[in-house]
Structures are given as structure tokens and as C-alpha cells.
Enzyme design. Structure first.
Site, PDB file in Angstrom:
ATOM      1  N   LYS A 117     -15.492 -35.160  31.349  1.00 22.00           N
ATOM      2  CA  LYS A 117     -14.605 -34.008  31.109  1.00 22.00           C
ATOM      3  C   LYS A 117     -15.501 -32.961  31.677  1.00 22.00           C
ATOM      4  O   LYS A 117     -16.561 -32.784  31.414  1.00 22.00           O
ATOM      5  CB  LYS A 117     -14.270 -33.721  29.723  1.00 22.00           C
ATOM      6  CG  LYS A 117     -13.332 -32.475  29.678  1.00 22.00           C
ATOM      7  CD  LYS A 117     -12.579 -32.329  28.214  1.00 22.00           C
ATOM      8  CE  LYS A 117     -13.563 -31.908  26.965  1.00 22.00           C
ATOM      9  NZ  LYS A 117     -14.301 -30.643  27.345  1.00 22.00           N
TER      10      LYS A 117
ATOM     11  N   GLU B 190     -14.993 -28.818  32.628  1.00 19.72           N
ATOM     12  CA  GLU B 190     -14.194 -27.537  32.504  1.00 19.72           C
ATOM     13  C   GLU B 190     -14.240 -26.446  33.614  1.00 19.72           C
ATOM     14  O   GLU B 190     -14.999 -26.564  34.520  1.00 19.72           O
ATOM     15  CB  GLU B 190     -14.895 -26.526  31.226  1.00 19.72           C
ATOM     16  CG  GLU B 190     -15.130 -27.181  29.994  1.00 19.72           C
ATOM     17  CD  GLU B 190     -15.881 -26.435  28.891  1.00 19.72           C
ATOM     18  OE1 GLU B 190     -16.110 -25.045  29.460  1.00 19.72           O
ATOM     19  OE2 GLU B 190     -16.390 -26.571  27.933  1.00 19.72           O
TER      20      GLU B 190
ATOM     21  N   ASP C 217     -19.369 -31.458  23.851  1.00 23.17           N
ATOM     22  CA  ASP C 217     -20.386 -30.563  23.869  1.00 23.17           C
ATOM     23  C   ASP C 217     -20.447 -29.676  22.716  1.00 23.17           C
ATOM     24  O   ASP C 217     -21.193 -28.956  22.346  1.00 23.17           O
ATOM     25  CB  ASP C 217     -20.831 -30.085  25.283  1.00 23.17           C
ATOM     26  CG  ASP C 217     -19.804 -29.247  25.784  1.00 23.17           C
ATOM     27  OD1 ASP C 217     -18.872 -28.807  25.310  1.00 23.17           O
ATOM     28  OD2 ASP C 217     -19.963 -28.509  26.937  1.00 23.17           O
ATOM     29  N   SER C 218     -19.246 -29.714  22.245  1.00 18.90           N
ATOM     30  CA  SER C 218     -19.244 -28.808  20.642  1.00 18.90           C
ATOM     31  C   SER C 218     -20.202 -29.349  19.875  1.00 18.90           C
ATOM     32  O   SER C 218     -20.553 -28.877  18.757  1.00 18.90           O
ATOM     33  CB  SER C 218     -17.654 -29.180  20.107  1.00 18.90           C
ATOM     34  OG  SER C 218     -17.347 -30.465  20.058  1.00 18.90           O
TER      35      SER C 218
ATOM     36  N   ASP D  62     -18.173 -35.129  27.599  1.00 17.42           N
ATOM     37  CA  ASP D  62     -18.389 -33.775  28.296  1.00 17.42           C
ATOM     38  C   ASP D  62     -19.653 -34.024  29.281  1.00 17.42           C
ATOM     39  O   ASP D  62     -20.360 -34.232  28.985  1.00 17.42           O
ATOM     40  CB  ASP D  62     -18.547 -32.925  27.402  1.00 17.42           C
ATOM     41  CG  ASP D  62     -17.246 -32.182  26.965  1.00 17.42           C
ATOM     42  OD1 ASP D  62     -16.173 -32.157  27.466  1.00 17.42           O
ATOM     43  OD2 ASP D  62     -17.256 -31.509  25.835  1.00 17.42           O
TER      44      ASP D  62
ATOM     45  N   GLU E 213      -6.938 -25.782  26.107  1.00 25.27           N
ATOM     46  CA  GLU E 213      -7.431 -25.154  24.905  1.00 25.27           C
ATOM     47  C   GLU E 213      -7.072 -23.878  24.772  1.00 25.27           C
ATOM     48  O   GLU E 213      -7.397 -22.953  25.498  1.00 25.27           O
ATOM     49  CB  GLU E 213      -9.071 -25.181  24.826  1.00 25.27           C
ATOM     50  CG  GLU E 213      -9.422 -24.677  23.655  1.00 25.27           C
ATOM     51  CD  GLU E 213     -10.936 -24.947  23.367  1.00 25.27           C
ATOM     52  OE1 GLU E 213     -11.809 -25.887  24.154  1.00 25.27           O
ATOM     53  OE2 GLU E 213     -11.753 -24.445  22.418  1.00 25.27           O
TER      54      GLU E 213
HETATM   55  O1  KIV Z   1     -16.423 -29.994  23.175  1.00 24.53           O
HETATM   56  C1  KIV Z   1     -15.483 -30.463  22.656  1.00 24.53           C
HETATM   57  O2  KIV Z   1     -15.472 -30.740  21.676  1.00 24.53           O
HETATM   58  C2  KIV Z   1     -14.336 -29.923  23.406  1.00 24.53           C
HETATM   59  C3  KIV Z   1     -12.794 -29.960  22.583  1.00 24.53           C
HETATM   60  C4  KIV Z   1     -12.961 -28.632  21.887  1.00 24.53           C
HETATM   61  C5  KIV Z   1     -11.744 -30.093  23.686  1.00 24.53           C
HETATM   62  O3  KIV Z   1     -14.069 -29.799  24.714  1.00 24.53           O
END
Ligand code: KIV
Length: 264
Positions: free
Chosen positions: A113, A115, A45-46, A84, A182
Site C-alpha cells: 500500500k 499513500e 504503518d499505524s 504499508d 480514509e
Molecule cells: O496504517 C494503517 O493502519 C492504515 C489504515 C489506517 C488504513 O493505513
């Protein structure tokens, strides 16, 4: 070509072979990453920051994650595709299952993924029970940036380090297949890696992890704003994007990335 699976990653950890992972958000870059031999692609989600130009990841929603995961799935045949779950799309085990189901069914992800620690244990258990591979994410968790008070290194104090270590164990017990750490001190990441059976992938977590992940735009030097200190522009001095990605993969495999200066 056979797809990388959770068993592949586990075997690599057991044999001490570094796992390489990068983010991607579309088919063209996913294909370059696939040809470079990375084991996993993270549709992070970056994308809210590096593609959409936002200040944080919070506005990224499930439909956007599905859209980008579909593109990445079309471009990459071998790497494991991890997507994510976006902000507040997994506030209960039921919601986590529905969101993960959409990312896998419609997007083509093979792992999701999430968090967090304690607050996601029930969801990790539920996802595991229903056959959804899970990557957990501890340390600096960008979806909590406003609660944390900025993009800061986590786990510096003894108590904070002990908490991250304990949460890592609980996530593994709940069924997580992979853990991203991270922005934590390298010593803490190495301890987590040594104590856990599942692979631990670091980003700003030092070289003592089972593998590394970076944001694609950071390694290509096209980050909007200042790049993070733990990353490296692998395109500098090279003449193509595939050469930059190959250099990243080689540096992770031979242990030359990250250096102590790129760690905490
Ligand atoms: O969203 C993302 O790119 C991430 C990485 C920074 C691990 O979670």
C-alpha cells in the site's frame, strides 16, 4: 484453505459482497483475524502509533515493516496480506520496486500500500509492470500529516472532492488493484466506489464503499489516546477478542457498520 487474491476481491465487488479488512501487526492477532474470516489483513504503518506509542507513522522504517509483516504472514493462511510501504520508501519508481520487493520477498506480503495520488502514479505503473499488486490510499494520508496540518477530514470542498475523484481514476488507470479512502465524506466515497472498477475500502468514509478497514487496537478499545470518531469498540460488552473481531466482521457484512454517526 485457498488464499484470498485480488481476483477474489474484484469478484466480491462485482457481486456486492462487503469486503472485511483489519490491521494486525503480529502472528497471534493475525491468527484470530484469519479465523474470523476477514478477507484482508493490513500490516499498517499505524503500528508506529498503536504498537510503538509514537504521535505519527513517520518513524516506521522498512525493516520494521518487514519484521511485522513476517509475523503476520506466519499467523494468517487465508487473508490477503497487504503491507504499508513506509514514509519516503517510495519516492521514485525504482525505490518503490526495491521496497515492495523486500516486503514481499522477506516479509511475505501479497500486496503493498502506498499513500498519495499524482506523485505515486509512476511508481504504481512500475510496480504493476513488474507484477506487484498495489493498494493505493487517498483522502487523509497519515504520512503527510504535517503537510496536511493534522488528522482532518479531506475532500470536503467541491474542488477537493473533484481532485480525489480524479486521482482515484488515475490510480486505477495506473494499475492499482485496490483503493483505501480514509476520512472523506460518505457521499464522495460512494461516488468513487460507483465509478471505479477496483474495490474501494473505506475507513471513516461511510458505508457506501465496497468494504471497510479499521485499526485493530481501535476496535478492541486499547487505542493510546482518544479513539477516532469513525471507529467503534467492538469488545465492549463482549467477553473475548475473537468475539469482538467476529462482531466487526458481521457488522460490516450486514451493513450495520459504519452508521451515519460514524461517517462524515
Ligand atoms: O496504517 C494503517 O493502519 C492504515 C489504515 C489506517 C488504513 O493505513
Amino acid at each position: 484453505m485457498k488464499r484470498v487474491t485480488t481476483s477474489t476481491l474484484l469478484r466480491m465487488k462485482q457481486h456486492g459482497e462487503p469486503i472485511t479488512m483489519l490491521t494486525a501487526y503480529d502472528a497471534a492477532f493475525a491468527r484470530i483475524l484469519d479465523h474470523s474470516g476477514v478477507e484482508a489483513i493490513l500490516v499498517g504503518d499505524s503500528l508506529g502509533m498503536v504498537v510503538q506509542g509514537r504521535q505519527d507513522t513517520l518513524a516506521v522504517d522498512l525493516q520494521q515493516m518487514i519484521y511485522h509483516t513476517q509475523m503476520v504472514s506466519r499467523g494468517a493462511a487465508r487473508p490477503l496480506i497487504i503491507a504499508d510501504l513506509p514514509f519516503l520508501s517510495y519516492t521514485s519508481p525504482r525505490q518503490a520496486l526495491e521496497s515492495a520487493g523486500a516486503l514481499m520477498r522477506e516479509g511475505g506480503a501479497q500486496m503493498v500500500k502506498l499513500e498519495g495520488g499524482e506523485q505515486i502514479l509512476d511508481s504504481v505503473e512500475q510496480l504493476t509492470r513488474f507484477g506487484v499488486p498495489v493498494c493505493a490510499h487517498l483522502g487523509l494520508t497519515p504520512q503527510s500529516v504535517h503537510k496536511i496540518g493534522g488528522y482532518k477530514v479531506q475532500g470536503r470542498s467541491e474542488a477537493a472532492a473533484a481532485s480525489i475523484l480524479a486521482q482515484s481514476h488515475r490510480l486505477e488507470q495506473a494499475g492499482a488493484d485496490l483503493l483505501v479512502l480514509e476520512c472523506v465524506p460518505a457521499q464522495l466515497a460512494a461516488t468513487v466506489r460507483a465509478e471505479l472498477t477496483i474495490p474501494v475500502i473505506g475507513i471513516g468514509a461511510g458505508r457506501g464503499c465496497d468494504g471497510q478497514v479499521l485499526v485493530l487496537h481501535d476496535i478492541l478499545g486499547i487505542t493510546l489516546g482518544a479513539p477516532p470518531s469513525f471507529s467503534h469498540n467492538f469488545l465492549a460488552g463482549r467477553d473475548s477478542i475473537p468475539a469482538a473481531v467476529a462482531a466487526y466482521v458481521a457488522a460490516v457484512r450486514d451493513g450495520s457498520f459504519p452508521t451515519p454517526e460514524q461517517s462524515f
